[in-house]
Motif scaffolding. Structure first.
Motif, short mmCIF file in Angstrom:
data_model
loop_
_atom_site.label_atom_id
_atom_site.label_comp_id
_atom_site.label_asym_id
_atom_site.label_seq_id
_atom_site.Cartn_x
_atom_site.Cartn_y
_atom_site.Cartn_z
N ALA A 268 49.63 46.89 7.14
CA ALA A 268 49.40 48.33 7.11
C ALA A 268 50.44 49.07 7.95
O ALA A 268 50.97 50.11 7.54
N ALA A 269 50.75 48.51 9.12
CA ALA A 269 51.74 49.15 10.00
C ALA A 269 53.12 49.12 9.35
O ALA A 269 53.88 50.09 9.43
N HIS A 270 53.46 48.00 8.70
CA HIS A 270 54.77 47.89 8.06
C HIS A 270 54.91 48.88 6.90
O HIS A 270 55.99 49.40 6.66
N GLN A 271 53.81 49.10 6.21
CA GLN A 271 53.85 50.06 5.10
C GLN A 271 54.12 51.47 5.62
O GLN A 271 54.81 52.27 4.97
N LYS A 272 53.58 51.78 6.81
CA LYS A 272 53.77 53.12 7.38
C LYS A 272 55.14 53.27 8.02
O LYS A 272 55.77 54.33 7.89
N PHE A 273 55.59 52.21 8.73
CA PHE A 273 56.85 52.29 9.48
C PHE A 273 57.58 50.97 9.42
O PHE A 273 56.99 49.91 9.67
N ASN A 274 58.89 51.01 9.09
CA ASN A 274 59.67 49.78 8.97
C ASN A 274 61.15 50.07 9.22
O ASN A 274 61.55 51.21 9.47
N GLY A 275 61.95 49.02 9.13
CA GLY A 275 63.36 49.13 9.44
C GLY A 275 64.14 50.04 8.51
O GLY A 275 65.15 50.65 8.91
N HIS A 276 63.69 50.18 7.26
CA HIS A 276 64.37 51.09 6.33
C HIS A 276 64.30 52.54 6.84
O HIS A 276 65.27 53.30 6.71
N MET A 277 63.18 52.88 7.45
CA MET A 277 63.04 54.24 7.97
C MET A 277 63.95 54.44 9.18
O MET A 277 64.55 55.52 9.34
N VAL A 278 64.07 53.42 10.02
CA VAL A 278 64.97 53.52 11.17
C VAL A 278 66.40 53.73 10.69
O VAL A 278 67.17 54.53 11.26
N ARG A 279 66.78 53.03 9.63
CA ARG A 279 68.13 53.17 9.07
C ARG A 279 68.36 54.59 8.56
O ARG A 279 69.42 55.19 8.77
#
Length: 338
Positions: A268-279
């Motif tokens: 669930a956390a990965h779906q909300k926030f992940n490395g693609h968003m940081v990029r």
């Protein structure tokens, strides 16, 4: 193990009588150096020669310079350090000292005994959904191909054997011949010959097993005895074995359910926030992106790995983005300097 680790000094095979005599001479010296328990690996009694000597040493109280002391006391002319195994030459024989904690000593000793017996049993354990190794009988919880957690079922090797369908007392008696070792491997009601075939191993194990005479001998034994025709299909499912483990080992079900809850939280956390968003937010790529994610996870005040996932779920994206931007600014000077 195997007698081929040393490259700078020739070694030879030892006959069993001189092999045991050499160990008796070495044992008190090793005990003095390692300041703990020392045990020679058991072997089948009719084994005539040995290409190396495998000794398990207790690692809890090893002095920092213990390998140097070994080299000095035994006037060794060659050595090789490979993780938990320190190999050295003594009187033209390869000696492998295998480190094990006091807690795992018995399991390691038993697992490595009798010419790769533990490795062969480990293939059945893997087929049933478990891992049998130096550290005990374990269960790996996976998310796709990634291991989420490794749960220990037991560090008692005899209990591991019993769970896998083997007679612990027969193991305790030891074996006179390699054929008896092979017969023992096939004695479990859960035994499936296909789990030992070379084509069913991963790339690393295929490369290793092709070089192991004991493994090759076991394949020949199964063919001669007709096991591939007699037991052509698996006799138990992984689901059945998992339930059996839950019923057998106290605390395992609770640890398993806790891991499943963590896995749901992580997804669930990965779906909300992940490395693609940081990029997207920062333009950071490659290795630096990994450093940002690591810094964010491990230096965020007051959180551990589990709490990080909960923090992501409890925090709005704008606040997460601000935290990411702060981490990037802290790391940037190190990137430009390198």
């Amino acid at each position: 193990m195997g007698g081929k680790a040393l490259k700078n000094h020739p070694t030879r095979r030892y006959h069993t009588d001189e092999y045991l005599k050499l160990y008796q001479e070495m044992e008190p010296v090793l005990q003095e150096i390692v300041q703990g328990r020392v045990e020679l690996l058991p072997f089948y009694t009719t084994k005539e020669t040995h290409g190396d000597m495998d000794i398990v040493v207790e690692s809890d109280h090893l002095p920092p310079n213990w390998t140097e002391k070994v080299m000095e006391r035994f006037a060794s002319r060659d050595c090789y350090n490979n993780g938990d195994t320190f190999t050295f030459e003594f009187r033209d024989l390869q000696i492998d000292l295998i480190k094990a904690t006091a807690e795992e000593f018995e399991h390691t000793l038993n697992f490595l005994s009798f010419n790769d017996l533990g490795g062969l049993l480990g293939k059945l354990a893997n087929h049933l959904g478990f891992k049998l190794g130096h550290q005990g009988l374990q269960y790996r919880v996976k998310d796709g191909t990634n291991t989420v957690r490794v749960l220990k079922l037991t560090s008692d090797y005899l209990q591991s054997l019993e769970f896998l369908g083997y007679d612990p007392e027969r193991f305790r008696q030891g074996f006179d011949t390699l054929r008896e070792v092979y017969e023992y491997v096939c004695s479990s009601p859960y035994f499936y010959p296909g789990c030992c075939l070379i084509e069913n191993q991963n790339s690393k194990n295929r490369q290793r097993d092709r070089k192991r005479p004991t493994y090759q001998g076991f394949l020949e034994f199964m063919e001669e005895e007709g096991y591939l025709e007699r037991i052509p299909h698996p006799v138990s499912t992984r689901e059945e074995q998992l339930q059996r483990a839950i019923d057998t080992f106290p605390g395992f079900e609770e640890a398993l359910q806790d891991t499943y809850r963590f896995l749901e939280l992580k997804r669930a956390a990965h779906q909300k926030f992940n490395g693609h968003m940081v990029r997207e937010w920062s333009g950071v790529e490659g290795q630096h992106l990994g450093e940002v994610m690591m810094e964010l996870r491990h230096t965020f005040p007051g959180v551990d790995a589990t709490d990080f996932e909960q923090w992501v779920l409890d925090t709005d994206l704008q606040a997460i983005r601000q935290e990411v931007e702060g981490v990037v600014e802290r790391l940037k000077p190190g990137w430009t300097a390198s």
